[in-house]
Scaffold this active site. Structure first.
Site, PDB file in Angstrom:
ATOM      1  N   ALA A 134       0.817  -1.218   0.000  1.00  0.00           N
ATOM      2  CA  ALA A 134       0.000   0.000   0.000  1.00  0.00           C
ATOM      3  C   ALA A 134       0.850   1.267   0.000  1.00  0.00           C
ATOM      4  O   ALA A 134       0.333   2.365   0.174  1.00  0.00           O
ATOM      5  CB  ALA A 134      -0.933  -0.001   1.211  1.00  0.00           C
ATOM      6  N   GLN A 135       2.170   1.115  -0.178  1.00  0.00           N
ATOM      7  CA  GLN A 135       3.038   2.289  -0.262  1.00  0.00           C
ATOM      8  C   GLN A 135       2.887   2.950  -1.636  1.00  0.00           C
ATOM      9  O   GLN A 135       2.407   2.332  -2.590  1.00  0.00           O
ATOM     10  CB  GLN A 135       4.499   1.872  -0.046  1.00  0.00           C
ATOM     11  CG  GLN A 135       4.771   1.145   1.256  1.00  0.00           C
ATOM     12  CD  GLN A 135       4.890   2.079   2.440  1.00  0.00           C
ATOM     13  OE1 GLN A 135       5.185   3.258   2.304  1.00  0.00           O
ATOM     14  NE2 GLN A 135       4.649   1.542   3.629  1.00  0.00           N
ATOM     15  N   HIS A 188       9.173  -5.107   2.777  1.00  0.00           N
ATOM     16  CA  HIS A 188       8.729  -4.809   1.409  1.00  0.00           C
ATOM     17  C   HIS A 188       9.836  -5.235   0.434  1.00  0.00           C
ATOM     18  O   HIS A 188      10.391  -4.415  -0.290  1.00  0.00           O
ATOM     19  CB  HIS A 188       8.386  -3.324   1.266  1.00  0.00           C
ATOM     20  CG  HIS A 188       7.139  -2.941   1.987  1.00  0.00           C
ATOM     21  ND1 HIS A 188       5.888  -3.015   1.402  1.00  0.00           N
ATOM     22  CD2 HIS A 188       6.939  -2.501   3.250  1.00  0.00           C
ATOM     23  CE1 HIS A 188       4.974  -2.622   2.283  1.00  0.00           C
ATOM     24  NE2 HIS A 188       5.594  -2.311   3.416  1.00  0.00           N
ATOM     25  N   ASP A 266      -0.158  -1.943  12.885  1.00  0.00           N
ATOM     26  CA  ASP A 266      -0.103  -1.457  11.505  1.00  0.00           C
ATOM     27  C   ASP A 266      -1.411  -0.752  11.134  1.00  0.00           C
ATOM     28  O   ASP A 266      -1.855  -0.791   9.988  1.00  0.00           O
ATOM     29  CB  ASP A 266       0.182  -2.604  10.520  1.00  0.00           C
ATOM     30  CG  ASP A 266       0.699  -2.094   9.178  1.00  0.00           C
ATOM     31  OD1 ASP A 266       1.109  -0.916   9.106  1.00  0.00           O
ATOM     32  OD2 ASP A 266       0.681  -2.861   8.200  1.00  0.00           O
TER      33      ASP A 266
END
Length: 375
Positions: A134-135, A188, A266
């Site tokens: 979702a970055q 990630h 998170d």
């Protein structure tokens, strides 16, 4: 303040019936009672240390990356109401210019009665463009030690964790160069087992939201998770019942050991609010129940909508994690991870008097911050 008759989480991460005495905001033991001292009868309750969340993004309509003091205080107040009394919120993948504003607000923050801001977790931008989750891919970049140091200076030394995809060019060199300045976490990432081993040898010691945004385990390609296990890394785990199957949660505690697992929320800005449309890192997010996903990519989880306390509670009540293990993973382990365990994460003498009193079903009865009842 004296908290009497509680089952206190202490003495080797187990529960012991004893009193907790708080003087001048800190825990002491063996001190005589004072005249007119406040007595809290916690008969039948568990006394837990205030929780420590080292990876979350926001709550109640605010995001840490908004770089807004009022929003940061609102987040801190909400977290404290949920028993989380020390926070190390995470930045998203942004440019240095945007990150500068976030660091400025954090450095200037003066907490009222909310959770103490004890650190910053840089989740981006040094991640893999192939595992952005979702970055925002627009801002993904290679590691830059000079940039990190500028941001660290701007934050007043608050950055405690930096996430890195070790397979990207130059990133192993960053780990070697900065290993003594900040804790480095693999995240990630598309890294294989060998590169992950090299990263741990170079100085990494942490894994961000284990299993999510990284290769899984297979018998011929063991990947970074097995490398982390072999190297004794500490691992973050999101137990919101969305990110990870309960069987994998139990597997993680059983294999890594409860001294190496760190529960995180998170959570994003929807935490504490109803279903609806929100945002994370500048991207639209749809929240329905406990699940938050990118609106334009419904298959991509975008953080959680669950607080750390509720994640810990679910780990115990719904996933079969022993109470002592879950409490340790939400208090002492994260505090040690970012180096704030002299003040937070336990109910030993000298720590802040941050106590959560909970019933047998882990419903919160009272939250006590530095010897004052908040809830």
């Amino acid at each position: 303040m004296i908290i009497k008759n509680a089952k206190v989480f202490s003495d080797g991460c187990r529960f012991v019936e004893k009193d907790v005495i708080i003087r001048d905001g800190r825990i002491v033991f063996g001190a005589p009672a004072l005249e007119n001292e406040e007595i809290v009868d916690a008969e039948g309750a568990y006394a837990l240390p205030g929780l420590v969340d080292i990876h979350f993004h926001g709550a109640v309509g605010h995001d840490f990356c908004d770089a807004d003091e009022a929003g940061l205080q609102a987040i801190a107040d909400f977290e404290a109401s949920k028993g989380v009394l020390a926070i190390c919120p995470a930045t998203m993948t942004f440019s240095e210019e945007i990150l500068n504003g976030i660091m400025d607000v954090a450095a200037a923050h003066k907490n009222g009665k909310g959770a103490d801001l004890v650190g910053i977790h840089m989740e981006g931008p040094y991640i893999s463009p192939k595992k952005v989750g979702a970055q925002n891919p627009k801002y993904v970049m290679g590691t830059d030690a000079a940039m990190f140091r500028r941001l660290q200076a701007r934050s007043g030394g608050l950055i405690k964790l930096v996430d890195v995809a070790p397979e990207e060019p130059g990133n192993l060199d960053f780990i070697k160069e900065c290993r003594d300045e900040v804790r480095i976490s693999l995240a990630h990432t598309c890294t294989d087992y060998d590169t992950a081993k090299a990263a741990f040898a170079a100085g990494a010691s942490h894994m961000t939201h284990l299993y999510n945004a990284m290769p899984g385990i297979t018998h011929r390609e063991p990947g970074p998770i097995i490398a982390a296990l072999e190297e004794g890394a500490e691992v973050e785990l999101i137990t919101d019942n969305v990110h990870i199957h309960p069987a994998m949660v139990r597997f993680t505690f059983n294999t890594f050991g409860d001294d190496h697992v760190i529960l995180i929320a998170d959570s994003m800005m929807a935490c504490g609010l109803p279903d609806g449309q929100y945002s994370l890192g500048g991207q639209a997010v749809t929240v329905k129940g406990p699940r938050a996903t990118l609106t334009e990519q419904p298959g991509t989880i975008a953080g959680s909508a669950t607080s750390l306390y509720d994640c810990m509670r679910r780990a115990v009540l719904d996933m079969g994690v022993p109470l002592e293990s879950a409490v340790r993973a939400a208090t002492l382990n994260p505090a040690r991870s970012i180096g704030v365990d002299a003040d937070y994460g336990s109910l030993e003498a000298g720590r802040w008097g941050n106590v959560v009193l909970a019933d047998e079903n882990l419903n919160i009865r009272k939250v006590i911050r530095r010897g004052e009842i908040l809830k």
